[in-house]
Design a protein around this motif. Sequence first.
Motif, PDB file in Angstrom:
ATOM      1  N   THR A 163       7.537   6.938  -3.548  1.00 43.02           N
ATOM      2  CA  THR A 163       8.092   8.289  -3.491  1.00 43.02           C
ATOM      3  C   THR A 163       7.950   8.876  -2.098  1.00 43.02           C
ATOM      4  O   THR A 163       8.888   9.461  -1.555  1.00 43.02           O
ATOM      5  CB  THR A 163       7.383   9.191  -4.523  1.00 43.02           C
ATOM      6  N   VAL A 164       6.781   8.689  -1.493  1.00 41.16           N
ATOM      7  CA  VAL A 164       6.555   9.201  -0.137  1.00 41.16           C
ATOM      8  C   VAL A 164       7.412   8.442   0.873  1.00 41.16           C
ATOM      9  O   VAL A 164       7.955   9.044   1.809  1.00 41.16           O
ATOM     10  CB  VAL A 164       5.055   9.120   0.209  1.00 41.16           C
ATOM     11  N   THR A 172      -5.276  10.009  -1.225  1.00 43.54           N
ATOM     12  CA  THR A 172      -5.266  10.746   0.033  1.00 43.54           C
ATOM     13  C   THR A 172      -5.413   9.825   1.238  1.00 43.54           C
ATOM     14  O   THR A 172      -4.727   9.997   2.243  1.00 43.54           O
ATOM     15  CB  THR A 172      -6.394  11.799   0.039  1.00 43.54           C
ATOM     16  N   GLY A 173      -6.302   8.849   1.162  1.00 46.30           N
ATOM     17  CA  GLY A 173      -6.513   7.925   2.289  1.00 46.30           C
ATOM     18  C   GLY A 173      -5.250   7.180   2.684  1.00 46.30           C
ATOM     19  O   GLY A 173      -4.834   7.229   3.851  1.00 46.30           O
ATOM     20  N   PRO A 174      -4.585   6.493   1.751  1.00 51.50           N
ATOM     21  CA  PRO A 174      -3.347   5.817   2.108  1.00 51.50           C
ATOM     22  C   PRO A 174      -2.240   6.773   2.560  1.00 51.50           C
ATOM     23  O   PRO A 174      -1.460   6.445   3.457  1.00 51.50           O
ATOM     24  CB  PRO A 174      -2.943   5.102   0.816  1.00 51.50           C
ATOM     25  N   LEU A 175      -2.179   7.955   1.965  1.00 51.49           N
ATOM     26  CA  LEU A 175      -1.154   8.920   2.375  1.00 51.49           C
ATOM     27  C   LEU A 175      -1.391   9.408   3.804  1.00 51.49           C
ATOM     28  O   LEU A 175      -0.442   9.531   4.591  1.00 51.49           O
ATOM     29  CB  LEU A 175      -1.112  10.106   1.420  1.00 51.49           C
ATOM     30  N   LEU A 176      -2.639   9.677   4.152  1.00 54.31           N
ATOM     31  CA  LEU A 176      -2.939  10.097   5.520  1.00 54.31           C
ATOM     32  C   LEU A 176      -2.596   9.007   6.523  1.00 54.31           C
ATOM     33  O   LEU A 176      -2.069   9.283   7.602  1.00 54.31           O
ATOM     34  CB  LEU A 176      -4.412  10.487   5.641  1.00 54.31           C
ATOM     35  N   LEU A 177      -2.884   7.763   6.158  1.00 53.91           N
ATOM     36  CA  LEU A 177      -2.539   6.672   7.060  1.00 53.91           C
ATOM     37  C   LEU A 177      -1.038   6.454   7.140  1.00 53.91           C
ATOM     38  O   LEU A 177      -0.520   6.038   8.169  1.00 53.91           O
ATOM     39  CB  LEU A 177      -3.257   5.384   6.650  1.00 53.91           C
ATOM     40  N   THR A 209      12.325   0.636   8.629  1.00 51.30           N
ATOM     41  CA  THR A 209      11.618  -0.625   8.821  1.00 51.30           C
ATOM     42  C   THR A 209      10.179  -0.521   8.325  1.00 51.30           C
ATOM     43  O   THR A 209       9.685  -1.394   7.594  1.00 51.30           O
ATOM     44  CB  THR A 209      11.630  -1.033  10.305  1.00 51.30           C
ATOM     45  N   ALA A 210       9.500   0.574   8.707  1.00 48.57           N
ATOM     46  CA  ALA A 210       8.111   0.762   8.268  1.00 48.57           C
ATOM     47  C   ALA A 210       8.030   0.909   6.756  1.00 48.57           C
ATOM     48  O   ALA A 210       7.164   0.311   6.114  1.00 48.57           O
ATOM     49  CB  ALA A 210       7.523   2.000   8.947  1.00 48.57           C
ATOM     50  N   ALA A 211       8.925   1.684   6.179  1.00 44.96           N
ATOM     51  CA  ALA A 211       8.924   1.866   4.727  1.00 44.96           C
ATOM     52  C   ALA A 211       9.221   0.554   4.012  1.00 44.96           C
ATOM     53  O   ALA A 211       8.616   0.260   2.968  1.00 44.96           O
ATOM     54  CB  ALA A 211       9.931   2.941   4.324  1.00 44.96           C
ATOM     55  N   SER A 212      10.114  -0.246   4.560  1.00 40.49           N
ATOM     56  CA  SER A 212      10.442  -1.538   3.944  1.00 40.49           C
ATOM     57  C   SER A 212       9.254  -2.490   3.973  1.00 40.49           C
ATOM     58  O   SER A 212       8.960  -3.169   2.975  1.00 40.49           O
ATOM     59  CB  SER A 212      11.628  -2.174   4.657  1.00 40.49           C
ATOM     60  N   ILE A 213       8.563  -2.533   5.100  1.00 42.13           N
ATOM     61  CA  ILE A 213       7.407  -3.428   5.210  1.00 42.13           C
ATOM     62  C   ILE A 213       6.291  -2.970   4.276  1.00 42.13           C
ATOM     63  O   ILE A 213       5.694  -3.776   3.555  1.00 42.13           O
ATOM     64  CB  ILE A 213       6.936  -3.517   6.675  1.00 42.13           C
ATOM     65  N   HIS A 214       6.028  -1.657   4.253  1.00 38.33           N
ATOM     66  CA  HIS A 214       4.998  -1.141   3.347  1.00 38.33           C
ATOM     67  C   HIS A 214       5.382  -1.371   1.888  1.00 38.33           C
ATOM     68  O   HIS A 214       4.533  -1.703   1.062  1.00 38.33           O
ATOM     69  CB  HIS A 214       4.773   0.350   3.603  1.00 38.33           C
ATOM     70  N   THR A 215       6.663  -1.200   1.568  1.00 36.73           N
ATOM     71  CA  THR A 215       7.124  -1.432   0.196  1.00 36.73           C
ATOM     72  C   THR A 215       6.979  -2.899  -0.187  1.00 36.73           C
ATOM     73  O   THR A 215       6.548  -3.208  -1.305  1.00 36.73           O
ATOM     74  CB  THR A 215       8.586  -0.970   0.048  1.00 36.73           C
ATOM     75  N   CYS A 216       7.312  -3.797   0.724  1.00 37.86           N
ATOM     76  CA  CYS A 216       7.140  -5.230   0.441  1.00 37.86           C
ATOM     77  C   CYS A 216       5.670  -5.566   0.200  1.00 37.86           C
ATOM     78  O   CYS A 216       5.350  -6.352  -0.698  1.00 37.86           O
ATOM     79  CB  CYS A 216       7.693  -6.060   1.591  1.00 37.86           C
TER      80      CYS A 216
END
Length: 174
Positions: free
Chosen positions: A149-150, A64-69, A100-107
Amino acid sequence: QRVGRRAMVPLSLLVMMEWAGRSGYFALGNSNSIATIDVSKAFTGLSDYDYRLCGILTAFITFTGPLLLWFSTMSAIMTVVARRHSPTRQPWFLSGAVLTAASIHTCMRILCLGAACAVAVLFRNHLFVWSVFSPKLLYELLFSVTMLTVHAASVLVAVCADMALLQCATSRNS
C-alpha cells in the motif's frame, strides 16, 4: 525528441535499505508472536472507537521501522536523482527511480511471503504449526499488504510530481 531521462538508483542501496527496515522491525521490540502486538498505541488520541482506523493505526505502528526505512529510501532516491540532475539539461523523472525501488522491494516481499508459505505448507503436520509458523505467515501477509500500500502511494505521488514537473517544463519552453 526525448523529454526527460530516467534516473537509476544503485541496487545495493535498495536492498540494504529493505533489510535495514526488516531489522528495524525487530529493533523496535516486535517479534513474530501475536502476543507482542501493542494495540494500546492505536487508541491514543482517539475520542471514539473505530475498528477500521484502529486496525490501520495498529498496522502502521507495528511496522514503523520498515516504514521509516522506506521513507529514508525515498529520501536517498531523491538525493541520487537530484545529484545527477543539472538545471541546464533536460528535466528528470523521479517516478522511474521510485517505481524501480518499489518493484525491488515488492519482489523481496513476495519472495519472503512465498518462503513463509512454503515453510508453513512443508511443516503443516508439525507440532508447532499454530504457535510458530501460523503467526509468522500472518505477520508476513500483513507486512506485505502494508508495504505494498505504501509502495503504491509512493509511486502515485512520484508520478504526480513528474506530471507537474513536465507541465512546468513545457509551459516554460512555450
